[in-house]
Design a protein around this motif. Structure first.
Motif, mmCIF file in Angstrom:
data_model
loop_
_atom_site.group_PDB
_atom_site.id
_atom_site.type_symbol
_atom_site.label_atom_id
_atom_site.label_comp_id
_atom_site.label_asym_id
_atom_site.label_seq_id
_atom_site.Cartn_x
_atom_site.Cartn_y
_atom_site.Cartn_z
ATOM 1 N N HIS A 98 0.828 -1.204 0.000
ATOM 2 C CA HIS A 98 0.000 0.000 0.000
ATOM 3 C C HIS A 98 0.864 1.256 0.000
ATOM 4 O O HIS A 98 1.758 1.413 0.819
ATOM 5 N N GLU A 99 0.572 2.144 -0.942
ATOM 6 C CA GLU A 99 1.175 3.470 -0.975
ATOM 7 C C GLU A 99 0.115 4.453 -1.423
ATOM 8 O O GLU A 99 -0.937 4.070 -1.911
ATOM 9 N N SER A 100 0.429 5.728 -1.269
ATOM 10 C CA SER A 100 -0.532 6.755 -1.654
ATOM 11 C C SER A 100 0.218 8.000 -2.098
ATOM 12 O O SER A 100 1.138 8.427 -1.393
ATOM 13 N N GLN A 102 -1.369 6.029 -5.508
ATOM 14 C CA GLN A 102 -0.913 4.800 -6.169
ATOM 15 C C GLN A 102 -1.834 4.493 -7.345
ATOM 16 O O GLN A 102 -3.043 4.691 -7.256
ATOM 17 N N ASN A 114 2.245 -1.344 -10.959
ATOM 18 C CA ASN A 114 1.768 -0.362 -9.991
ATOM 19 C C ASN A 114 2.875 0.642 -9.741
ATOM 20 O O ASN A 114 4.046 0.285 -9.732
ATOM 21 N N LYS A 115 2.465 1.874 -9.623
ATOM 22 C CA LYS A 115 3.411 2.959 -9.349
ATOM 23 C C LYS A 115 2.799 3.856 -8.290
ATOM 24 O O LYS A 115 1.582 3.939 -8.134
ATOM 25 N N SER A 116 3.667 4.546 -7.584
ATOM 26 C CA SER A 116 3.186 5.472 -6.572
ATOM 27 C C SER A 116 3.903 6.810 -6.707
ATOM 28 O O SER A 116 4.902 6.933 -7.418
ATOM 29 N N ILE A 120 3.708 7.622 -10.915
ATOM 30 C CA ILE A 120 2.418 7.323 -11.557
ATOM 31 C C ILE A 120 2.357 7.955 -12.930
ATOM 32 O O ILE A 120 1.940 7.321 -13.899
#
Length: 129
Positions: A98-100, A102, A114-116, A120
């Motif tokens: 989990h990141e934000s 994301q 997935n990128k954060s 992104i």
């Protein structure tokens, strides 16, 4: 007061915001739908923290740069402050930390990318059509 409202009122910030075909994530059952739909069309999940300035900047840049239609991707938006349980389930279901903010790219039932944070906006989504 009118000038101060224009400068600091968040609703005026959104007035010129580009509209995207967001599907709002509000229930855990939608994750099963996303997995199923990803067998036919790539799904995107944008996780956003409404309390974070970095998240807001990244989202604004994403809005500006997003140049796809509903035929290309299904685009989901998650307010992770409001729906933290869904964010946690996304991490578990798609095996991503989990990141934000994301962005997750879901294809054939799995997260293929997935990128954060600022990364992104560097993700080449055309490669996932």
């Amino acid at each position: 007061m009118g000038l101060l409202n224009k400068l600091f009122n968040s609703s005026s910030e959104n007035k010129d915001e580009k509209e995207l075909p967001w599907n709002i994530l509000t229930s855990l059952s939608q994750l099963g739908d996303i997995k199923e739909k990803s067998l036919l069309k790539t799904q995107l999940i944008f996780k956003h923290s409404t309390r974070c300035g970095v998240s807001r900047m990244v989202k604004n840049q994403f809005l500006k740069d997003y140049d796809f239609t509903e035929k290309d991707f299904d685009l989901y938006y998650l307010d992770l402050i409001e729906y933290r349980a869904i964010s946690n389930e996304i991490a578990q279901t798609f095996h991503v930390y989990h990141e934000s903010p994301q962005l997750l790219v879901i294809k054939n039932g799995t997260a293929v990318a997935n990128k954060s944070h600022g990364a992104i906006n560097d993700l080449d989504l055309k490669g996932y059509l």
